[in-house]
Design a protein around this motif. Sequence first.
Motif, PDB file in Angstrom:
ATOM      1  N   ASP A  54       0.840  -1.206   0.000  1.00 17.97           N
ATOM      2  CA  ASP A  54       0.000   0.000   0.000  1.00 17.97           C
ATOM      3  C   ASP A  54       0.871   1.251   0.000  1.00 17.97           C
ATOM      4  N   VAL A  55       2.027   1.138   0.635  1.00 17.43           N
ATOM      5  CA  VAL A  55       3.014   2.220   0.685  1.00 17.43           C
ATOM      6  C   VAL A  55       4.387   1.567   0.577  1.00 17.43           C
ATOM      7  N   ILE A  56       5.286   2.210  -0.168  1.00 18.06           N
ATOM      8  CA  ILE A  56       6.660   1.733  -0.306  1.00 18.06           C
ATOM      9  C   ILE A  56       7.595   2.765   0.319  1.00 18.06           C
ATOM     10  N   VAL A  57       8.524   2.286   1.118  1.00 23.42           N
ATOM     11  CA  VAL A  57       9.594   3.134   1.658  1.00 23.42           C
ATOM     12  C   VAL A  57      10.900   2.592   1.090  1.00 23.42           C
ATOM     13  N   VAL A  58      11.680   3.453   0.449  1.00 22.59           N
ATOM     14  CA  VAL A  58      12.972   3.042  -0.087  1.00 22.59           C
ATOM     15  C   VAL A  58      14.046   3.634   0.816  1.00 22.59           C
ATOM     16  N   GLN A  59      14.713   2.768   1.565  1.00 23.11           N
ATOM     17  CA  GLN A  59      15.737   3.161   2.536  1.00 23.11           C
ATOM     18  C   GLN A  59      17.117   2.879   1.969  1.00 23.11           C
ATOM     19  N   PHE A  60      17.977   3.905   1.932  1.00 23.56           N
ATOM     20  CA  PHE A  60      19.331   3.673   1.432  1.00 23.56           C
ATOM     21  C   PHE A  60      20.287   4.763   1.886  1.00 23.56           C
ATOM     22  N   PRO A  61      21.583   4.415   1.939  1.00 29.03           N
ATOM     23  CA  PRO A  61      22.602   5.423   2.188  1.00 29.03           C
ATOM     24  C   PRO A  61      23.005   6.066   0.859  1.00 29.03           C
ATOM     25  N   LEU A  62      23.254   7.342   0.891  1.00 28.62           N
ATOM     26  CA  LEU A  62      23.737   8.024  -0.297  1.00 28.62           C
ATOM     27  C   LEU A  62      25.193   7.630  -0.512  1.00 28.62           C
ATOM     28  N   TYR A  63      25.467   7.002  -1.647  1.00 25.74           N
ATOM     29  CA  TYR A  63      26.825   6.588  -2.014  1.00 25.74           C
ATOM     30  C   TYR A  63      27.252   7.431  -3.200  1.00 25.74           C
ATOM     31  N   TRP A  64      28.244   8.212  -3.039  1.00 22.94           N
ATOM     32  CA  TRP A  64      28.698   9.092  -4.098  1.00 22.94           C
ATOM     33  C   TRP A  64      27.518   9.770  -4.788  1.00 22.94           C
ATOM     34  N   SER A  65      26.607  10.237  -3.981  1.00 22.84           N
ATOM     35  CA  SER A  65      25.485  11.068  -4.417  1.00 22.84           C
ATOM     36  C   SER A  65      24.392  10.324  -5.178  1.00 22.84           C
ATOM     37  N   THR A  66      24.315   9.014  -4.999  1.00 23.79           N
ATOM     38  CA  THR A  66      23.204   8.239  -5.541  1.00 23.79           C
ATOM     39  C   THR A  66      23.016   7.016  -4.646  1.00 23.79           C
ATOM     40  N   TYR A  67      22.181   6.090  -5.054  1.00 19.23           N
ATOM     41  CA  TYR A  67      22.003   4.911  -4.213  1.00 19.23           C
ATOM     42  C   TYR A  67      23.056   3.853  -4.519  1.00 19.23           C
ATOM     43  N   PRO A  68      23.244   2.908  -3.582  1.00 19.39           N
ATOM     44  CA  PRO A  68      24.248   1.850  -3.779  1.00 19.39           C
ATOM     45  C   PRO A  68      23.950   0.997  -5.015  1.00 19.39           C
ATOM     46  N   ALA A  69      24.988   0.370  -5.528  1.00 18.10           N
ATOM     47  CA  ALA A  69      24.888  -0.441  -6.744  1.00 18.10           C
ATOM     48  C   ALA A  69      23.852  -1.560  -6.623  1.00 18.10           C
ATOM     49  N   VAL A  70      23.692  -2.156  -5.434  1.00 18.43           N
ATOM     50  CA  VAL A  70      22.699  -3.240  -5.291  1.00 18.43           C
ATOM     51  C   VAL A  70      21.287  -2.724  -5.529  1.00 18.43           C
ATOM     52  N   LEU A  71      21.015  -1.509  -5.097  1.00 23.28           N
ATOM     53  CA  LEU A  71      19.686  -0.930  -5.321  1.00 23.28           C
ATOM     54  C   LEU A  71      19.536  -0.531  -6.789  1.00 23.28           C
ATOM     55  N   LYS A  72      20.582  -0.008  -7.378  1.00 25.98           N
ATOM     56  CA  LYS A  72      20.536   0.347  -8.802  1.00 25.98           C
ATOM     57  C   LYS A  72      20.276  -0.890  -9.658  1.00 25.98           C
ATOM     58  N   LYS A  73      20.959  -1.995  -9.368  1.00 22.53           N
ATOM     59  CA  LYS A  73      20.752  -3.250 -10.107  1.00 22.53           C
ATOM     60  C   LYS A  73      19.309  -3.722  -9.959  1.00 22.53           C
ATOM     61  N   TRP A  74      18.789  -3.658  -8.728  1.00 23.40           N
ATOM     62  CA  TRP A  74      17.418  -4.079  -8.464  1.00 23.40           C
ATOM     63  C   TRP A  74      16.438  -3.234  -9.272  1.00 23.40           C
ATOM     64  N   VAL A  75      16.622  -1.910  -9.240  1.00 27.56           N
ATOM     65  CA  VAL A  75      15.742  -1.022 -10.006  1.00 27.56           C
ATOM     66  C   VAL A  75      15.850  -1.332 -11.494  1.00 27.56           C
ATOM     67  N   ASP A  76      17.075  -1.480 -11.986  1.00 27.79           N
ATOM     68  CA  ASP A  76      17.276  -1.762 -13.414  1.00 27.79           C
ATOM     69  C   ASP A  76      16.536  -3.017 -13.865  1.00 27.79           C
ATOM     70  N   GLU A  77      16.507  -4.021 -13.021  1.00 30.66           N
ATOM     71  CA  GLU A  77      15.882  -5.291 -13.418  1.00 30.66           C
ATOM     72  C   GLU A  77      14.382  -5.352 -13.113  1.00 30.66           C
ATOM     73  N   VAL A  78      13.969  -4.789 -11.997  1.00 28.17           N
ATOM     74  CA  VAL A  78      12.571  -4.897 -11.577  1.00 28.17           C
ATOM     75  C   VAL A  78      11.679  -3.871 -12.279  1.00 28.17           C
ATOM     76  N   PHE A  79      12.192  -2.684 -12.521  1.00 33.04           N
ATOM     77  CA  PHE A  79      11.417  -1.641 -13.187  1.00 33.04           C
ATOM     78  C   PHE A  79      11.526  -1.835 -14.700  1.00 33.04           C
ATOM     79  N   SER A  80      10.999  -2.932 -15.157  1.00 31.91           N
ATOM     80  CA  SER A  80      11.156  -3.336 -16.551  1.00 31.91           C
ATOM     81  C   SER A  80      10.048  -2.781 -17.448  1.00 31.91           C
ATOM     82  N   TYR A  81      10.348  -2.814 -18.741  1.00 32.58           N
ATOM     83  CA  TYR A  81       9.390  -2.432 -19.777  1.00 32.58           C
ATOM     84  C   TYR A  81       8.181  -3.359 -19.676  1.00 32.58           C
ATOM     85  N   GLY A  82       7.010  -2.785 -19.720  1.00 31.21           N
ATOM     86  CA  GLY A  82       5.791  -3.578 -19.596  1.00 31.21           C
ATOM     87  C   GLY A  82       5.315  -3.695 -18.159  1.00 31.21           C
ATOM     88  N   PHE A  83       6.173  -3.336 -17.219  1.00 31.91           N
ATOM     89  CA  PHE A  83       5.775  -3.328 -15.803  1.00 31.91           C
ATOM     90  C   PHE A  83       5.792  -1.893 -15.264  1.00 31.91           C
TER      91      PHE A  83
END
Length: 183
Positions: A54-83
């Motif tokens: 119902d609500v999403i909270v995205v918790q992360f430390p700022l790494y070199w002014s963006t999110y960590p690579a594990v979160l970036k990989k997750w976003v890249d794969e989960v936020f896919s075309y068609g979804f």
Amino acid sequence: MNVLVINGHPDLSQSVANATILADLRAQTPWTIHSVAGFAGDIRAEQQRLLDADVIVVQFPLYWSTYPAVLKKWVDEVFSYGFAFGPDGSKLKDKPLLFSVTAGATQASYSTSGFNFLPFEHYQVAYEHPFRAAEINILDTIITFEMNATPEEGGDKANTLVLAQTHAARVIDAVNTYQVARA
């Protein structure tokens, strides 16, 4: 209400701030905390978690002014075309989301004359981009600066613990305020 916390820290055993925030959320709420560091590639399961929330909270430390690579990989794969985007995408349209961010640097360092060269808002635009492209309803960003617990880097563990507990309380309050306003 089903609140899903996406933990974007790569290794909580190496964390003071994020580990404390997540421990406080576990102790004080019935929310589901899901770590993307353990993401094994089951994209459909990850997408279903997001759909069920119902609500999403995205918790992360700022790494070199963006999110960590594990979160970036997750976003890249989960936020896919068609979804998350595309003609049959936007499955997350209007899903409420709160960013919960920790930064080791000072707020003043996020300026044109500071160590990070740009105001924080410039970096915020970058990490928000895939979420905005998915038409998610970004409720707010809660950020706490000076979350550095490493003495060799000028950090203070006792101060970080206090800041982390205050940060967790702010996240809980923001989600509760949203719930009340929605009711």
